[in-house]
Design an enzyme around this catalytic site. Structure first.
Site, PDB file in Angstrom:
ATOM      1  N   LYS A 150      20.268 -45.832 -67.322  1.00  0.00           N
ATOM      2  CA  LYS A 150      21.349 -46.490 -68.031  1.00  0.00           C
ATOM      3  C   LYS A 150      21.773 -47.736 -67.239  1.00  0.00           C
ATOM      4  O   LYS A 150      21.545 -47.761 -66.032  1.00  0.00           O
ATOM      5  CB  LYS A 150      22.527 -45.536 -68.239  1.00  0.00           C
ATOM      6  N   ASP A 179      20.764 -39.854 -68.258  1.00  0.00           N
ATOM      7  CA  ASP A 179      22.201 -39.894 -68.031  1.00  0.00           C
ATOM      8  C   ASP A 179      22.411 -38.839 -66.952  1.00  0.00           C
ATOM      9  O   ASP A 179      22.356 -37.646 -67.240  1.00  0.00           O
ATOM     10  CB  ASP A 179      22.981 -39.523 -69.291  1.00  0.00           C
ATOM     11  N   HIS A 180      22.615 -39.281 -65.724  1.00  0.00           N
ATOM     12  CA  HIS A 180      22.533 -38.306 -64.628  1.00  0.00           C
ATOM     13  C   HIS A 180      23.647 -37.248 -64.699  1.00  0.00           C
ATOM     14  O   HIS A 180      23.532 -36.194 -64.086  1.00  0.00           O
ATOM     15  CB  HIS A 180      22.477 -38.991 -63.258  1.00  0.00           C
ATOM     16  N   LYS A 184      24.044 -32.579 -63.719  1.00  0.00           N
ATOM     17  CA  LYS A 184      25.003 -31.955 -62.785  1.00  0.00           C
ATOM     18  C   LYS A 184      25.147 -30.463 -63.089  1.00  0.00           C
ATOM     19  O   LYS A 184      25.146 -30.061 -64.247  1.00  0.00           O
ATOM     20  CB  LYS A 184      26.367 -32.658 -62.871  1.00  0.00           C
ATOM     21  N   GLU A 218      37.088 -42.083 -59.557  1.00  0.00           N
ATOM     22  CA  GLU A 218      36.306 -42.439 -58.376  1.00  0.00           C
ATOM     23  C   GLU A 218      37.196 -43.128 -57.356  1.00  0.00           C
ATOM     24  O   GLU A 218      38.115 -43.865 -57.729  1.00  0.00           O
ATOM     25  CB  GLU A 218      35.187 -43.399 -58.756  1.00  0.00           C
ATOM     26  N   HIS A 242      28.152 -41.362 -69.839  1.00  0.00           N
ATOM     27  CA  HIS A 242      28.512 -40.109 -69.157  1.00  0.00           C
ATOM     28  C   HIS A 242      29.625 -39.328 -69.868  1.00  0.00           C
ATOM     29  O   HIS A 242      29.505 -38.138 -70.126  1.00  0.00           O
ATOM     30  CB  HIS A 242      28.987 -40.378 -67.723  1.00  0.00           C
ATOM     31  N   LYS A 340      37.965 -46.647 -61.399  1.00  0.00           N
ATOM     32  CA  LYS A 340      37.510 -46.895 -60.029  1.00  0.00           C
ATOM     33  C   LYS A 340      38.735 -47.055 -59.138  1.00  0.00           C
ATOM     34  O   LYS A 340      39.816 -47.422 -59.607  1.00  0.00           O
ATOM     35  CB  LYS A 340      36.686 -48.174 -59.974  1.00  0.00           C
TER      36      LYS A 340
HETATM   37  C1  BG6 Z   1      27.014 -44.641 -62.610  1.00  0.00           C
HETATM   38  C2  BG6 Z   1      27.948 -45.805 -62.779  1.00  0.00           C
HETATM   39  O1  BG6 Z   1      26.296 -44.417 -63.789  1.00  0.00           O
HETATM   40  O2  BG6 Z   1      27.757 -43.477 -62.276  1.00  0.00           O
HETATM   41  C3  BG6 Z   1      28.748 -46.023 -61.512  1.00  0.00           C
HETATM   42  O3  BG6 Z   1      27.195 -46.982 -63.089  1.00  0.00           O
HETATM   43  C4  BG6 Z   1      29.452 -44.755 -61.100  1.00  0.00           C
HETATM   44  O4  BG6 Z   1      29.688 -47.082 -61.688  1.00  0.00           O
HETATM   45  C5  BG6 Z   1      28.474 -43.584 -61.063  1.00  0.00           C
HETATM   46  O5  BG6 Z   1      30.001 -44.965 -59.811  1.00  0.00           O
HETATM   47  C6  BG6 Z   1      29.216 -42.282 -60.848  1.00  0.00           C
HETATM   48  O6  BG6 Z   1      28.306 -41.245 -60.619  1.00  0.00           O
HETATM   49  P1  BG6 Z   1      28.726 -39.959 -59.774  1.00  0.00           P
HETATM   50  O7  BG6 Z   1      27.559 -39.041 -59.910  1.00  0.00           O
HETATM   51  O8  BG6 Z   1      28.961 -40.413 -58.386  1.00  0.00           O
HETATM   52  O9  BG6 Z   1      29.959 -39.437 -60.418  1.00  0.00           O
END
Ligand code: BG6
Length: 488
Positions: A150, A179-180, A184, A218, A242, A340
């Site tokens: 993404k 979409d990581h 999780k 975050e 996400h 953020k």
């Molecule tokens: C990414 C975003 O896809 O996911 C980032 O582009 C974000 O901006 C990140 O910091 C957050 O991933 P995680 O796994 O650290 O929550």
């Protein structure tokens, strides 16, 4: 102890191999899978980038990144070396004609039937060009797969152009859109919790649920990603993908099986039922925010505009009251929030149940039941129930959690989301990857909101770094007589 079943031997080509994602996530994840014996010896991992360097220099880079980003892993150097022997480097300019892709051609020679995967960890503007060059260079074989990180475009039109261009070379069942968040642990556990327990599903609807909150907070700011982020903002960066994926997994109907298309079809139905937010509703249903300077962990954190170096209206925070127009969820708002440089890193889904119809213990005794699914940190599930406070004299109600904290309960190391997703790609399992029509539906909703912000001239509210976002975000809930679940 979890059992690791080896995947078939593979050749994984990582484009953008010297980039942040590759070094921070992809290579460390592959190393862990290798150490657990999941990656067969004949597999090869080929980093591709434009930088002039040889394989030794690249291995050193991967090794240093592992030490920097995964310091707790404490991995034996000899084992690390074993892994690094499987890593090679090929210098390729992705925009150069296919005739100049000799280095990659050479690296992929003698594949001996290995599963071939091209992972595009590059700017999305290069996705189509790379797919075309792979076809021209004869490297995209009929069984090879492509992985797209993404963001897939920045709106519906650009996303369609990417999917059309890549789709001309790789058909849908060979296209893995990452979409990581779907990798999780807690996110997968959500499906198990809902569909492997008789207890949960009968309660999972507007009959008993008051509302759902999804928070991804975050502590990090945008740091070195200013150039990308300022053109994107929190809605495109986090919500379109996400957070909507999390919403889908909370809201979807039971799939018939764990088959990829069964799950993805159910997610698509949720996305299609998401109510559009138009200009007349933006002020009531959304809040955009941007961080100003503040304190995080006692240290001064700069304002977003300082990092960008010029005035900008890009949002680094967004809160949304989303609604899913179907029978199960009518009247149950989904409050979404991400930002953020907030006070702490915390991602969780809170399902808040309704009050009991009659309060026989007195008004205000106890609190509504809540199911809290914590994605990070401290992955786990807590169900908050009202109990009698032990002891004589009166009957006092105490709200306490039934705690299923994964680390304590199962005594395992949490795999990074990418570890699972990478192995799923090799196995050819598409369940945790987004289908093209899902991406389209998510963009349609996000595009409408972006347009509504534009026409209404909706400006971001400033919030101090280190806070919970602009006060307007609390008001968004307060207007509905609700509040964010922000534990002390
Ligand atoms: C990414 C975003 O896809 O996911 C980032 O582009 C974000 O901006 C990140 O910091 C957050 O991933 P995680 O796994 O650290 O929550």
């Amino acid at each position: 102890m979890a059992e690791f079943i080896p995947v078939p031997p593979f050749d994984l080509v990582v484009f953008g191999a010297t980039g942040d994602l590759s070094l921070r996530k992809l290579f460390p994840s592959l190393l862990h899978r290798f150490l657990d014996g999941q990656i067969p010896q004949q597999s090869r991992i080929i980093g591709v980038a434009r930088s002039e360097m040889d394989t030794d220099a690249f291995r050193k880079m991967v090794h240093e990144a592992h030490l920097k980003f995964d310091p707790k892993a404490n991995i034996d150097e000899a084992k690390c070396d074993e892994f690094l022997k499987r890593v090679e480097y090929a210098r390729v300019d992705a925009t150069a004609p296919a005739a100049e892709w000799g280095a990659l051609n050479a690296a992929l020679a003698n594949g001996n039937g290995n599963v071939r995967i091209f992972y595009l960890s590059t700017a999305p503007s290069l996705f189509v060009t790379i797919a075309q060059r792979l076809a021209e260079a004869g490297l995209a074989t009929p069984t090879s797969r492509i992985v797209l990180e993404k963001p897939i475009g920045r709106d519906l039109a650009s996303s369609r152009a990417i999917n059309d261009g890549v789709g001309a070379v790789f058909d849908e069942h060979r296209t893995f859109r990452i979409d990581h968040y779907l990798g999780k642990e807690t996110v997968q556990n959500l499906l198990v919790l809902r569909f492997a327990n008789m207890l949960v599903e009968p309660l999972w609807s507007r009959a008993t649920i008051d509302h759902v909150q999804i928070t991804v907070a975050e502590e990090l700011g945008v740091e070195s990603r200013v150039e990308y982020y300022d053109k994107s903002g929190a809605l495109r960066d986090m919500v379109q993908n996400h957070i909507l994926q999390l919403l889908c997994l909370v809201a979807l109907e039971s799939p018939n099986s764990m088959d990829a298309d069964a799950i993805r079809t159910e997610k698509l139905k949720v996305l299609s039922a998401l109510r559009r937010i138009d200009a007349k509703d933006v002020a009531a249903k959304t809040v955009r925010g941007q961080y100003k300077a503040g304190l995080i962990g006692g240290a001064r954190a700069p304002a977003y505009v300082e990092e960008v170096g010029k005035p900008t209206r890009t949002e680094t925070f967004v809160a949304i009251k989303a609604e899913v127009d179907n029978w199960r969820w009518a009247g149950v708002p989904f409050y979404l929030r991400t930002g953020k440089r907030m006070g702490a890193r915390r991602s969780e889904i809170v399902v808040q149940f309704k009050d009991t119809p009659v309060q026989i213990f007195g008004a205000g005794a106890g609190a509504p039941n809540r199911l809290v699914l914590r994605l990070q940190p401290d992955e786990g599930v807590r169900l908050w129930l009202n109990m009698k406070e032990p002891g004589p004299g009166g009957l006092r109600i105490k709200t306490a959690p039934l705690d299923l904290s994964f680390a304590e309960e199962f005594n395992v190391r949490y795999p990074d989301a990418y570890e699972r997703l990478l192995m799923d790609i090799v196995r050819g399992n598409l369940s945790l990857f987004m289908r093209r029509d899902e991406v389209d539906a998510a963009w349609k909703w996000a595009d409408a909101l972006l347009a509504a912000w534009e026409t209404s001239g909706h400006e971001p509210f400033l919030y101090p770094a280190g806070s919970n976002g602009p006060t307007q975000s609390a008001l968004l809930m307060d207007r509905d007589g609700r509040a964010w679940w922000d534990p002390e």
